[in-house]
Design a protein around this motif. Structure first.
Motif, PDB file in Angstrom:
ATOM      1  N   PHE A 272       0.046 -11.960  10.569  1.00 49.05           N
ATOM      2  CA  PHE A 272      -1.009 -12.805  10.641  1.00 49.05           C
ATOM      3  C   PHE A 272      -0.701 -14.447  10.757  1.00 49.05           C
ATOM      4  O   PHE A 272      -1.332 -15.232   9.988  1.00 49.05           O
ATOM      5  N   GLY A 518      -5.137   4.829   5.596  1.00 50.90           N
ATOM      6  CA  GLY A 518      -5.464   6.298   5.565  1.00 50.90           C
ATOM      7  C   GLY A 518      -5.716   7.088   6.857  1.00 50.90           C
ATOM      8  O   GLY A 518      -6.151   8.338   6.745  1.00 50.90           O
ATOM      9  N   TYR A 528       5.701   5.603  14.832  1.00 48.87           N
ATOM     10  CA  TYR A 528       6.364   5.278  13.309  1.00 48.87           C
ATOM     11  C   TYR A 528       7.541   6.262  13.348  1.00 48.87           C
ATOM     12  O   TYR A 528       8.692   5.667  12.987  1.00 48.87           O
TER      13      TYR A 528
ATOM     14  N   TYR B  50      -2.217  -0.904   0.197  1.00 53.48           N
ATOM     15  CA  TYR B  50      -1.602  -1.604   1.219  1.00 53.48           C
ATOM     16  C   TYR B  50      -0.188  -1.508   0.846  1.00 53.48           C
ATOM     17  O   TYR B  50       0.238  -1.846  -0.260  1.00 53.48           O
ATOM     18  N   ASN B  54       8.987   0.670   3.403  1.00 52.49           N
ATOM     19  CA  ASN B  54       9.286   1.814   4.159  1.00 52.49           C
ATOM     20  C   ASN B  54       8.472   3.121   3.880  1.00 52.49           C
ATOM     21  O   ASN B  54       8.294   3.446   2.549  1.00 52.49           O
ATOM     22  N   GLU B  55       7.714   3.314   4.656  1.00 54.18           N
ATOM     23  CA  GLU B  55       6.742   4.767   4.365  1.00 54.18           C
ATOM     24  C   GLU B  55       7.413   5.874   3.573  1.00 54.18           C
ATOM     25  O   GLU B  55       6.775   6.357   2.597  1.00 54.18           O
ATOM     26  N   ALA B  75      -3.756   5.081   2.444  1.00 53.81           N
ATOM     27  CA  ALA B  75      -2.453   4.164   2.546  1.00 53.81           C
ATOM     28  C   ALA B  75      -2.476   3.549   3.835  1.00 53.81           C
ATOM     29  O   ALA B  75      -2.912   4.163   4.908  1.00 53.81           O
ATOM     30  N   LEU B  76      -2.210   2.118   3.772  1.00 53.32           N
ATOM     31  CA  LEU B  76      -1.849   1.467   5.085  1.00 53.32           C
ATOM     32  C   LEU B  76      -0.567   1.027   4.906  1.00 53.32           C
ATOM     33  O   LEU B  76       0.158   0.108   3.865  1.00 53.32           O
ATOM     34  N   HIS B  77       0.425   1.771   5.684  1.00 47.11           N
ATOM     35  CA  HIS B  77       1.720   1.373   5.687  1.00 47.11           C
ATOM     36  C   HIS B  77       2.135   0.266   6.626  1.00 47.11           C
ATOM     37  O   HIS B  77       1.466  -0.115   7.495  1.00 47.11           O
ATOM     38  N   SER B  78       3.352  -0.310   6.230  1.00 51.16           N
ATOM     39  CA  SER B  78       3.803  -1.593   6.942  1.00 51.16           C
ATOM     40  C   SER B  78       2.650  -2.691   7.277  1.00 51.16           C
ATOM     41  O   SER B  78       2.522  -3.399   7.998  1.00 51.16           O
ATOM     42  N   GLU B  80       1.234  -6.468   5.638  1.00 51.58           N
ATOM     43  CA  GLU B  80       1.787  -7.509   5.274  1.00 51.58           C
ATOM     44  C   GLU B  80       1.205  -8.458   4.195  1.00 51.58           C
ATOM     45  O   GLU B  80      -0.241  -8.196   4.136  1.00 51.58           O
ATOM     46  N   LEU B  82       0.144 -11.270   4.053  1.00 54.94           N
ATOM     47  CA  LEU B  82      -0.921 -12.084   4.682  1.00 54.94           C
ATOM     48  C   LEU B  82      -2.070 -11.428   5.032  1.00 54.94           C
ATOM     49  O   LEU B  82      -3.310 -11.876   5.131  1.00 54.94           O
ATOM     50  N   GLN B  83      -2.030 -10.235   5.266  1.00 54.60           N
ATOM     51  CA  GLN B  83      -3.413  -9.192   5.401  1.00 54.60           C
ATOM     52  C   GLN B  83      -4.228  -9.360   4.398  1.00 54.60           C
ATOM     53  O   GLN B  83      -5.673  -9.601   4.529  1.00 54.60           O
ATOM     54  N   GLU B  86      -5.868 -12.785   4.568  1.00 58.66           N
ATOM     55  CA  GLU B  86      -6.888 -12.792   5.816  1.00 58.66           C
ATOM     56  C   GLU B  86      -8.107 -12.149   5.495  1.00 58.66           C
ATOM     57  O   GLU B  86      -9.317 -12.485   5.844  1.00 58.66           O
ATOM     58  N   GLU B  87      -7.967 -11.064   4.602  1.00 60.45           N
ATOM     59  CA  GLU B  87      -9.093 -10.272   4.356  1.00 60.45           C
ATOM     60  C   GLU B  87      -9.883 -10.651   2.905  1.00 60.45           C
ATOM     61  O   GLU B  87     -10.625 -10.110   2.248  1.00 60.45           O
ATOM     62  N   GLN B  92     -10.292  -5.425   1.132  1.00 55.60           N
ATOM     63  CA  GLN B  92     -10.094  -3.890   1.530  1.00 55.60           C
ATOM     64  C   GLN B  92      -9.348  -3.156   0.310  1.00 55.60           C
ATOM     65  O   GLN B  92      -9.438  -1.920   0.292  1.00 55.60           O
ATOM     66  N   ARG B 347       8.832 -18.687   6.161  1.00 53.47           N
ATOM     67  CA  ARG B 347       8.254 -18.052   7.540  1.00 53.47           C
ATOM     68  C   ARG B 347       8.384 -19.089   8.430  1.00 53.47           C
ATOM     69  O   ARG B 347       8.734 -18.622   9.713  1.00 53.47           O
ATOM     70  N   ASP B 356      11.737 -14.610  14.439  1.00 55.83           N
ATOM     71  CA  ASP B 356      10.727 -13.927  14.140  1.00 55.83           C
ATOM     72  C   ASP B 356      10.281 -12.637  15.553  1.00 55.83           C
ATOM     73  O   ASP B 356       9.810 -11.567  15.071  1.00 55.83           O
TER      74      ASP B 356
END
Lengths: 560, 360
Positions: A272, A518, A528, B50, B54-55, B75-78, B80, B82-83, B86-87, B92, B347, B356
């Motif tokens: 980001f 999802g 992955y 989120y 590790n998944e 699920a949203l894996h990996s 961050e 900062l997402q 951002e949202e 979300q 960061r 990075d």
């Protein structure tokens, strides 16, 4: 559009005397009208067609414009920090890889094309399509298989260390290096050159070579002095495809731990650091545009004509004592680029199937892949048809601009398109943000030109006379479209849809960036699982992607 | 005008799709195979998670929750931290699961998390929670060096973070491995060093490991596998990756060094995994439900799960035998919530060094 301009004009003049205004406005209207007819060469399209075209062009170009706009407002410190340290290094890593892969792929592609088309190689008819097969293996899938075979814990190291070679030196291959990326990308992109060069070698006129031979040139002299110059357009077309591919690749590069612009943009956006991601995107856009410009420039300068009326098919040259060498070379490339990866995939798929990797979850991912790619294919067919019709039946500056804009996303890496869409949806259309429509729209922006090209080819076979005949029988334009044109070009449109579907199902970076929670697709899972080195989970999906990708090969082989 | 065009340009395909979308929804429901399963009356609907972990550590836990409650987990894996930021204008996620308390506390300081009063929350000591339970840590880990016993002697492995300044570690057999600077564990590690050493020295340290490491990888799983397989002599990981490698059928002749344990040294750098309740999440009731559920002791253990970390709840037995209780180690004295104050600057520091974007 004429109406709007007219209204604008009236607004300006409504303070003046009524009579004058009337006369003036009708003159202006006439001028406008004439100008409008001039643009369209007396043949303007209907408003619906034009509106669809304009909307599509905007849809295609907005994500990119948005990225450029964000980059310009990224702030001075973002620019300075990146320009100082980052960008020079990234430019070197990216361009050196691009040049190396392109050159190597041209050498392999042209030499293979020459051998299988022009020599008496045993089984040459078979090789002509077998050597195009690496095209069905997405490079990131190829990269996984090479890691399994040549990686630091791969089969090749085991072999090496259990053999006498170990006494000579340590295992020498480091797949996680420039050379690993170089080898992988070269082996899975050379078919672009191979196919195009093969097609032009088949069409080459024998008379040129006869003249050259009568001058006492040897076969190799003929190749370099006669064949190669004639091949130049084909090589250029292949080179541009390969260069653009290397610029846009994310999956193979990420798995082999190499960082190019595309990867850097992906990581910056994943972290980001949006300003940095857009600055890097702008640089990548500039590089891409330069490459496209170089290509069009060289194409303008090099025109080679072949006379068609005295066409004689070229001779098949005997290989003689070179035959074993040629067979070895062709066989080697085929083994490394096709047999090896496919065998690895089948091996791990078998293990995965035994371990229950092909379960409900797997089918869920496959279904997600199918529906998002299917949706993209349907939208692409719906949008491509009006655009190609507009371009072919109503040629003008406007229609060719629409056509060109529609190609924007095709030339640029998926990460940039995805970046633009994230901005737009998150900030302006929150309703669709984080839905799978976002991925489908990204696929449309990326791959619409494939649908357009396929449809275009069919439409060019339909004479405008047919439309006119139908019109003269009293059909309105839309009826002509549906009753006459569409049925005729349907096979081409569907082929275009199939191409979009296949490209979409293997697309990785935009899918990774845009997938909602999802919603994983096969491509995401392959990425992955492979990056976690869980190969038996990765292989079934990868194999499925490879199998689906055979569809465009069939199409491509017909085309060339 | 332009905006109008834009909206219609994007809406038209959207509308075209609406029909398809509905269709998809129906087919999904149809594909449920269990027609009687639709009455999740009490707890139903969705939960958007989120996760930065590790998944493989998280998915089983989420499946367990889904099975027990009927709440569908998206699920949203990996992801961050900062997402989430951002949202913020278009929230979300309901819950954010993280490896790094720095990221969680950073979000908390930005006002992006919401507190709560959960049933069993007292089972977690206060220093492992945000002030109003905006985030709660559940399992802890320490940084250290996994090494391959066939390749390097224990004595030759670095014994402290400072040792990595020494370029001679570049010369161990096949070199050593670290993660990319974007990795949450690495961010926490660097923040801890800044707390200890200040920025200049930490920057030098980053440059040293960037220069000397022969493998720079996406995640710690890559490192433990690589060290186990002899691709590198040692690697900088979290302690539980060592325990995971021990459980592998082969390539498991590995050891682990907890660094900085001598008198006068800073102690092992620790961090924790936990979760935060995202403010204004779309399913905030379910988020609360999830956190209550997760704080049940059985589920705290499930959170630790396959990761082989140590539960923060002292009443819980670590789920595997070889655990070194964190209590037996000399630990760095930084309060973990302090990591949040370092998060953003850390960061930038990593970015300035270019770590990075480095992979090899």
């Amino acid at each position: 559009m004429t109406n709007r301009r007219d209204g604008h004009h009236q607004e300006k003049t409504n303070t003046e005397d009524g009579k004058v205004e009337d006369r003036r406005s009708s003159t202006l209207l006439r001028v406008m009208n004439r100008w409008w007819m001039d643009i369209w060469k007396g043949n303007p399209p209907g408003p619906v067609l034009l509106i669809i075209g304009v909307i599509t062009a905007i849809l295609m170009s907005v994500p990119i414009l948005y990225v450029i706009w964000r980059a310009m407002f990224a702030g001075l410190d973002s620019w300075q920090r990146l320009l100082g340290d980052r960008i020079p290094g990234l430019i070197w890593d990216t361009l050196s890889l691009m040049v190396a892969v392109t050159v190597a792929a041209i050498i392999i592609g042209v030499s293979l094309a020459w051998i299988v088309v022009r020599t008496d190689l045993p089984g040459r008819k078979w090789w002509q399509w077998l050597m195009a097969l690496p095209l069905v293996i997405p490079p990131y899938v190829g990269a996984v298989t090479y890691i399994i075979v040549f990686g630091p814990s791969g089969w090749a190291r085991d072999l090496w260390e259990s053999s006498f070679l170990m006494a000579l030196s340590d295992y020498p291959i480091n797949i996680y290096s420039f050379w690993g990326v170089f080898m992988t990308l070269t082996l899975f992109t050379y078919p672009y050159v191979f196919l195009i060069a093969g097609a032009s070698l088949r069409k080459m006129n024998k008379s040129f070579e006869e003249v050259a031979r009568s001058q006492g040139m040897s076969t190799s002299q003929i190749f370099f002095k006669v064949n190669l110059p004639l091949l130049r357009p084909a090589i250029g077309a292949g080179a541009i495809l390969i260069s653009l591919y290397v610029l846009s690749d994310f999956g193979a590069i990420a798995m082999l731990r190499y960082v190019t612009f595309t990867a850097a943009i992906y990581y910056q956006r994943a972290g980001f650091d949006i300003p940095a991601a857009s600055v890097l995107s702008l640089v990548l856009i500039v590089i891409t545009v330069i490459i496209l410009w170089i290509e069009s420039y060289t194409r303008r300068k090099n025109k080679y004509y072949q006379t068609t009326n005295s066409y004689k098919a070229p001779d098949i040259l005997p290989l003689g004592r070179w035959k074993p060498v040629a067979v070895f070379y062709v066989g080697l490339v085929f083994t490394v680029a096709v047999i090896l990866p496919i065998s690895v995939l089948i091996y791990w798929t078998a293990i995965g199937a035994g371990a229950g990797a092909i379960d409900n979850r797997f089918f869920g991912f496959a279904w997600n892949s199918i529906r998002v790619s299917g949706l993209a294919a349907i939208i692409s067919m719906l949008l491509a048809t009006p655009i190609i019709y507009l371009k072919s039946r109503h040629p003008s500056v406007i229609s060719s601009t629409i056509d060109k804009l529609s190609y924007g996303g095709y030339a640029l890496p998926g990460v940039i398109v995805a970046l633009g869409l994230v901005f737009i949806f998150n900030n302006h259309i929150p309703m669709l943000y984080n839905t799978f429509y976002m991925i489908a729209i990204a696929f449309v922006v990326r791959f619409l030109p494939q649908a357009m090209q396929a449809g275009d080819a069919s439409l060019s076979l339909v004479s405008p006379r047919m439309d006119e005949a139908a019109r003269s029988l009293g059909y309105p334009a839309w009826k002509v479209m549906f009753k006459v044109v569409l049925p005729t070009i349907m096979p081409g449109v569907l082929a275009g849809g199939a191409l979009v579907f296949v490209s979409s199902i293997k697309e990785l970076p935009a899918t990774l960036m845009l997938r909602p929670p999802g919603f994983d697709t096969l491509a995401v899972r392959v990425y992955y699982e492979a990056s976690e080195a869980i190969y038996h989970q990765a292989a079934p999906g990868a194999l499925l992607i490879v199998l689906v990708s055979i569809i465009p090969l069939h199409y491509l082989l017909k085309k060339y | 005008m332009k905006k109008g065009y834009l909206v219609s340009a994007l809406l038209i395909p959207g509308l075209l799709l609406a029909a398809c979308g509905e269709n998809n929804g129906n087919e999904n429901a149809g594909g449920n195979e269990n027609p009687g399963n639709d009455e999740n009356v009490e707890a139903g609907g969705e939960l958007v998670v989120y996760s930065a972990r590790n998944e493989t550590f998280v998915q089983d836990l989420l499946d367990k929750f889904e099975d027990e409650t009927g709440i569908e987990v998206l699920a949203l894996h990996s992801a961050e931290p900062l997402q989430i930021q951002e949202e913020a204008g278009n929230v979300q996620a309901d819950v954010f699961i993280s490896n790094d308390l720095g990221g969680l506390e950073y979000l908390n300081q930005e006002g992006l998390l919401v507190g709560g009063d959960y049933d069993n929350v007292d089972s977690i000591a206060e220093e492992y929670r945000a002030e109003n339970n905006e985030w709660i840590a559940l399992s802890s880990r320490a940084r250290g060096f996994i090494y391959n016993k066939d390749m390097i002697d224990e004595a030759d492995v670095p014994q402290s973070m400072e040792d990595l300044f020494d370029p001679s570690f570049a010369d161990v057999e096949n070199g050593y491995a670290i993660t990319r600077g974007g990795n949450g564990g690495m961010i926490g590690n660097v923040s801890a060093l800044r707390y200890e050493w200040g920025d200049d020295r930490t920057q030098e340290w980053i440059e040293a490991i960037q220069e000397n490491a022969s493998g720079i990888m996406q995640g710690h799983g890559d490192i433990r596998r690589a060290v186990g397989a002899g691709e590198h002599s040692f690697g900088l990981v979290n302690n539980y990756y060592f325990h995971q490698q021990l459980e592998e059928p082969d390539n498991n002749n590995v050891g682990f060094i907890y660094p900085d344990q001598e008198d006068g040294q800073m102690g092992a750098i620790t961090n924790a995994a936990g979760l935060g309740n995202v403010a204004d999440g779309p399913n905030s009731d379910n988020a609360e439900y999830f956190i209550n559920w997760l704080l049940e002791e059985e589920n705290q253990l499930a959170f630790v799960g396959e990761s082989l970390e140590v539960p923060i709840n002292p009443d819980l037995e670590p789920p595997f035998e070889d655990a070194v209780p964190i209590a037996e180690l000399t630990l760095q004295d930084m309060p973990l919530a302090e990591l949040g104050n370092y998060f953003q600057d850390t960061r930038s520091l990593i970015e300035d060094a270019g770590l990075d974007l480095e992979l090899r």
